[in-house]
Structure formats: structure tokens, C-alpha cells
Write a protein that holds these residues in place. Structure first.
Motif, mmCIF file in Angstrom:
data_model
loop_
_atom_site.group_PDB
_atom_site.id
_atom_site.type_symbol
_atom_site.label_atom_id
_atom_site.label_comp_id
_atom_site.label_asym_id
_atom_site.label_seq_id
_atom_site.Cartn_x
_atom_site.Cartn_y
_atom_site.Cartn_z
ATOM 1 N N LEU A 79 0.178 81.583 62.396
ATOM 2 C CA LEU A 79 0.214 80.440 63.298
ATOM 3 C C LEU A 79 1.037 79.355 62.630
ATOM 4 O O LEU A 79 0.756 78.957 61.500
ATOM 5 N N VAL A 80 2.062 78.894 63.329
ATOM 6 C CA VAL A 80 2.951 77.874 62.792
ATOM 7 C C VAL A 80 2.699 76.569 63.546
ATOM 8 O O VAL A 80 2.874 76.526 64.775
ATOM 9 N N PRO A 81 2.255 75.507 62.835
ATOM 10 C CA PRO A 81 2.013 74.239 63.537
ATOM 11 C C PRO A 81 3.329 73.569 63.939
ATOM 12 O O PRO A 81 4.104 73.149 63.102
ATOM 13 N N PHE A 82 3.565 73.509 65.239
ATOM 14 C CA PHE A 82 4.736 72.816 65.777
ATOM 15 C C PHE A 82 4.334 72.273 67.143
ATOM 16 O O PHE A 82 4.450 72.950 68.150
ATOM 17 N N LEU A 83 3.810 71.048 67.150
ATOM 18 C CA LEU A 83 3.196 70.438 68.322
ATOM 19 C C LEU A 83 1.914 71.188 68.675
ATOM 20 O O LEU A 83 0.845 70.595 68.765
ATOM 21 N N ILE A 84 2.033 72.494 68.873
ATOM 22 C CA ILE A 84 0.863 73.357 69.003
ATOM 23 C C ILE A 84 1.016 74.462 67.963
ATOM 24 O O ILE A 84 2.021 74.543 67.268
ATOM 25 N N PHE A 85 -0.002 75.310 67.837
ATOM 26 C CA PHE A 85 0.098 76.437 66.902
ATOM 27 C C PHE A 85 0.822 77.587 67.591
ATOM 28 O O PHE A 85 0.316 78.165 68.548
ATOM 29 N N LEU A 86 2.011 77.911 67.090
ATOM 30 C CA LEU A 86 2.809 78.978 67.661
ATOM 31 C C LEU A 86 2.529 80.291 66.928
ATOM 32 O O LEU A 86 2.631 80.345 65.701
ATOM 33 N N PRO A 87 2.182 81.368 67.636
ATOM 34 C CA PRO A 87 1.978 82.669 66.984
ATOM 35 C C PRO A 87 3.314 83.360 66.757
ATOM 36 O O PRO A 87 4.103 83.545 67.689
ATOM 37 N N LEU A 88 3.576 83.748 65.516
ATOM 38 C CA LEU A 88 4.790 84.468 65.173
ATOM 39 C C LEU A 88 4.428 85.672 64.316
ATOM 40 O O LEU A 88 3.465 85.631 63.558
ATOM 41 N N ARG A 89 5.222 86.723 64.434
ATOM 42 C CA ARG A 89 5.033 87.889 63.589
ATOM 43 C C ARG A 89 6.216 87.969 62.639
ATOM 44 O O ARG A 89 7.349 88.220 63.055
ATOM 45 N N LEU A 90 5.948 87.756 61.352
ATOM 46 C CA LEU A 90 7.011 87.647 60.361
ATOM 47 C C LEU A 90 6.829 88.692 59.266
ATOM 48 O O LEU A 90 5.705 89.133 58.993
ATOM 49 N N PRO A 91 7.906 89.078 58.585
ATOM 50 C CA PRO A 91 7.765 89.969 57.432
ATOM 51 C C PRO A 91 6.977 89.301 56.317
ATOM 52 O O PRO A 91 7.047 88.083 56.120
ATOM 53 N N ALA A 92 6.246 90.114 55.580
ATOM 54 C CA ALA A 92 5.419 89.572 54.493
ATOM 55 C C ALA A 92 6.249 88.840 53.453
ATOM 56 O O ALA A 92 5.788 87.858 52.864
ATOM 57 N N TRP A 93 7.486 89.289 53.222
ATOM 58 C CA TRP A 93 8.293 88.640 52.189
ATOM 59 C C TRP A 93 8.618 87.203 52.566
ATOM 60 O O TRP A 93 8.781 86.354 51.686
ATOM 61 N N ILE A 94 8.690 86.906 53.863
ATOM 62 C CA ILE A 94 8.920 85.521 54.282
ATOM 63 C C ILE A 94 7.646 84.701 54.119
ATOM 64 O O ILE A 94 7.653 83.604 53.562
ATOM 65 N N VAL A 95 6.523 85.243 54.612
ATOM 66 C CA VAL A 95 5.256 84.512 54.569
ATOM 67 C C VAL A 95 4.822 84.241 53.132
ATOM 68 O O VAL A 95 4.527 83.100 52.747
ATOM 69 N N LEU A 96 4.797 85.288 52.313
ATOM 70 C CA LEU A 96 4.314 85.141 50.943
ATOM 71 C C LEU A 96 5.354 84.497 50.037
ATOM 72 O O LEU A 96 5.006 83.761 49.109
ATOM 73 N N GLY A 97 6.623 84.764 50.289
ATOM 74 C CA GLY A 97 7.667 84.100 49.516
ATOM 75 C C GLY A 97 7.653 82.604 49.740
ATOM 76 O O GLY A 97 7.789 81.817 48.789
ATOM 77 N N LEU A 121 8.450 92.653 69.817
ATOM 78 C CA LEU A 121 9.195 91.500 69.361
ATOM 79 C C LEU A 121 8.832 91.125 67.938
ATOM 80 O O LEU A 121 7.671 91.190 67.539
ATOM 81 N N LEU A 122 9.848 90.722 67.151
ATOM 82 C CA LEU A 122 9.585 90.187 65.814
ATOM 83 C C LEU A 122 9.119 88.751 65.918
ATOM 84 O O LEU A 122 8.247 88.315 65.190
ATOM 85 N N TRP A 123 9.698 88.008 66.839
ATOM 86 C CA TRP A 123 9.337 86.595 67.028
ATOM 87 C C TRP A 123 8.551 86.475 68.325
ATOM 88 O O TRP A 123 8.986 86.945 69.365
ATOM 89 N N GLY A 124 7.403 85.875 68.263
ATOM 90 C CA GLY A 124 6.610 85.663 69.465
ATOM 91 C C GLY A 124 5.533 86.712 69.624
ATOM 92 O O GLY A 124 5.193 87.430 68.711
ATOM 93 N N ARG A 125 5.027 86.850 70.789
ATOM 94 C CA ARG A 125 3.890 87.738 71.020
ATOM 95 C C ARG A 125 4.335 89.195 71.059
ATOM 96 O O ARG A 125 5.415 89.528 71.546
ATOM 97 N N HIS A 126 3.463 90.032 70.581
ATOM 98 C CA HIS A 126 3.749 91.474 70.534
ATOM 99 C C HIS A 126 3.594 92.066 71.928
ATOM 100 O O HIS A 126 2.622 91.794 72.636
#
Length: 272
Positions: free
Chosen positions: A191-209, A262-267
């Protein structure tokens, strides 16, 4: 800061150790003297004195870990009245504290619900896959090694500090480091806070990096360890140690399934 929700990386066996660690952390938090007031937001002096005495006994303290400098006077948990008003009574300790053992007990202590829930969320999402890869016994040892390395690493850079170091985040940072090495392409719902919490599906290397870079930046400004602050340097050390321990296992680690949709947004597929 993104908030992880779950990963798309199934496990082959039940992560009993991960579940046991989470349960133990919750039980210890609820049984910690003086924590009931902080949960309700109404800590009185007596509760604070009990909490200080408990942390002095069971929390890890950098100068004790590095120099073996144990205090001559510690809070007793009682409230007294002195020349400057009411305060916590101090006296020579009635126990013999072992600094190495305090690292273990400190790994199950947390200063607030936010501290506890944040740590347990990361452990729940990422710990199951590392336990699945290592096995129950090796994962337990891995968790402890990362926790000890994080505590002593922090203490090395803050060897004069007398503030208590508590929390499981050093050990959990090791889990995150191992996950980055073993499953960098696994998808993580956040969940990415941007006005509201946006659900995104990201690779682990981005999230943990991104998480690691934040910890490194914050630690460069001087990590601190009291209950109201964050020991960022411990996170950095734990993460690096977790990466190093997991690195030899990379060649034999099967890649996570590549999710469709989708990689970005809802599955778009069932079982997001």
C-alpha cells in the motif's frame, strides 16, 4: 514508506517457527510490566517505574554489551518522593545481569503497539519463505544470529549509550536481507500512501531495496535506541548479515512463480 500486505510466493510447509515467534512477541508484550498503561494511553508514574525497571533488567544496553559496564543503581519499580518531587526509586540491583543474554530477551520486547505490529507484519510476510527455504531449525538459528549481529553491531557504533535497545527488528531485518537475495523477483503487494492508500504489486527487490536505502540514510544521521526512537544502524547490520548468510543458498533456490496479470495496480487473476 510503502506498507507490505502480502507476497506472491507460496511455501511448501507450514512456517511453525515464524508463527511461534509472532505469538511469543505478542505474549511478552502483553505481559510486560507497565505496558498496560501505554496501551491505553494513560501511563502513570508507577507504571513507568515498573517499565523502566523491567527494561533495565531485560533490555540490551550498548555500553554493557561492549564494555561490560553494568550500572551500580537501577530502578526498582517503586515510586518514592525526594527533594525534587516524586520519582522512580533506584537501588543496587538484586539480580546479576548477563549482557549477552539480554540480547536474546530484548529481541522479544517492544515499546508500543505500533512497534510490535510493524515488526510482526514484516516477519509474517517474509519470514515464512525464508523458513521454508532453510528449514525450521536452521531458520531459528539464522534469526538468532541476525538478531545478535544487529544488536552488537549497533552497540559497537554506540558503545557509550546507556539507552535500552529493544525489539525484533534487527533479526527481522536479517530475514528481509535473505529474502532480497533468494527471491528478488517475487511480487509483493504493498500500500503506497498517495492521498489514499494505493495497492501496487512490486518486485521484492524494489520494496526491500527501498526499505534498506531508507534505513541506511537514517542511520547515517546517528542511530538511537531508546524506546521512543529507532535503531536504524541495527537494521542495516541485520540486513547485511542476512544477505551474507543467504548468499550461498542462491544457486539451489527455485524462483518464485511469475504471477499473471498487471504489475502495477490490481491483479486481474484469482488468488492475487
Amino acid at each position: 514508506m510503502v506498507i507490505p500486505v502480502r507476497d506472491v510466493n507460496p511455501v511448501r510447509r507450514t512456517p511453525y517457527v515464524t508463527y511461534a515467534l509472532i505469538a511469543a512477541n505478542f505474549v511478552v508484550f502483553l505481559l510486560t510490566p507497565g505496558i498496560a498503561g501505554s496501551v491505553a494511553g494513560q501511563s502513570d508514574l508507577s507504571q513507568l517505574c515498573h517499565l523502566q525497571a523491567f527494561l533495565e533488567h531485560y533490555a540490551a544496553v550498548p555500553r554493557e554489551l561492549i564494555h561490560g559496564q553494568l550500572p551500580r543503581l537501577v530502578p526498582t519499580g517503586e515510586v518514592g518522593v525526594g527533594p525534587h518531587g516524586a520519582g522512580c526509586v533506584v537501588a543496587p540491583p538484586e539480580y546479576r545481569k548477563s549482557p549477552p543474554a539480554s540480547v536474546f530477551t530484548a529481541m522479544f520486547l517492544h515499546g508500543s503497539w505500533l512497534h510490535l505490529l510493524g515488526n510482526m507484519l514484516f516477519l509474517l510476510i517474509f519470514g515464512n519463505n525464508i523458513e521454508d527455504r532453510l528449514g525450521h531449525v536452521r531458520f531459528t538459528l539464522f534469526y538468532l544470529v541476525c538478531g545478535y549481529a544487529a544488536a552488537y553491531g549497533f552497540a559497537y557504533f554506540n558503545d557509550t549509550s546507556g539507552d535500552p535497545l529493544i525489539g525484533a527488528s534487527g533479526a527481522i531485518a536479517g530475514v528481509l536481507g535473505a529474502y532480497l537475495v533468494l527471491y528478488p523477483r517475487a511480487r509483493v503487494w504493498v500500500l503506497v500512501p498517495f492521498l489514499i492508500f494505493l495497492p501496487l504489486r512490486l518486485p521484492a527487490w524494489i520494496v526491500l531495496g527501498f526499505w534498506f536505502v531508507l534505513q541506511a540514510v537514517y542511520s547515517s544521521g546517528g542511530g538511537v535506541s531508546s524506546a521512543g526512537t529507532v535503531a536504524y544502524a541495527a537494521h542495516v547490520v541485520g540486513f547485511v548479515v542476512g544477505m551474507a548468510l543467504a548468499w550461498p543458498l542462491r544457486p539451489g533456490t527455485p524462483p518464485p512463480p511469475e504471477p499473471r496479470g498487471l504489475l502495477w495496480g490490481r491483479h486481474a487473476q484469482p488468488g492475487w
